[in-house]
Design an enzyme around this catalytic site. Sequence first.
Site, short mmCIF file in Angstrom:
data_model
loop_
_atom_site.label_atom_id
_atom_site.label_comp_id
_atom_site.label_asym_id
_atom_site.label_seq_id
_atom_site.Cartn_x
_atom_site.Cartn_y
_atom_site.Cartn_z
CB SER A 15 -6.56 -0.98 2.97
OG SER A 15 -7.63 -1.49 2.19
CG ASP A 188 -5.68 -9.86 2.58
OD1 ASP A 188 -5.94 -10.01 1.37
OD2 ASP A 188 -5.41 -8.74 3.07
CG HIS A 191 -6.10 -5.65 1.39
ND1 HIS A 191 -6.45 -6.35 2.53
CD2 HIS A 191 -6.64 -4.42 1.51
CE1 HIS A 191 -7.18 -5.56 3.31
NE2 HIS A 191 -7.31 -4.38 2.72
#
Length: 214
Positions: A15, A188, A191
């Site tokens: 990611s 979040d 990240h």
Amino acid sequence: MMSYNSLQYIAIGDSLTAGIGIPFLNSGFPEFYRKLSEHTLEKRIYLHKFGKSGATTGDILNMLDSPTVRRAIKCANIITITAGGNDLINAAKNLLRHNDKKSVIHAMQQSQENYSKIIKKIQIIDKENPSILRLMNLYNPFPHIPVADEAIKTFNIAISRFAKQKNIKVADVYHVFSGKEKALLSKDGVHPNQEGYHQMALTFSKLGYAPLEY
């Protein structure tokens, strides 16, 4: 400086390569790193991005069997890899659910073995083309959890050993994020935000580009 006017940059990973944590069209780590590299090398750089959210080191190892990815690597001058975070996150979930500490140890060993295989496979695919390979260690989005920091530090020590190989360097992202998690992580809490991705790219860029520049 090298004689040709453009370079190929291949970003492979999880990611962090995909750019999770920022709006869809915003620049993430590979885009920032490409711009910084163009400025330093004074070359046009073409970015080819192969990032998959949630990918483990095993997934990324399998990704290298894709004909599209293999073709891109064969032409690459710069390769970056982001991997390992999901291996530890998955192990941490098992630890919390089942108090299974062995899962963390196993995840550490497996991720290191996979990382070694990833590098060897890239070197075999890319052996005819002059290139640099850039890895990164892991930052800790959960600094308040001692076992998480211990596991990440152990992982980072293992990753740092790959820098002994020719044309491989490891970006120390751990210390860039340490103590600055609120400023560099997205909502979040896991990240990076856009500034976090920018700082990642700066850390990679500071590793230099030898032998691409001379």
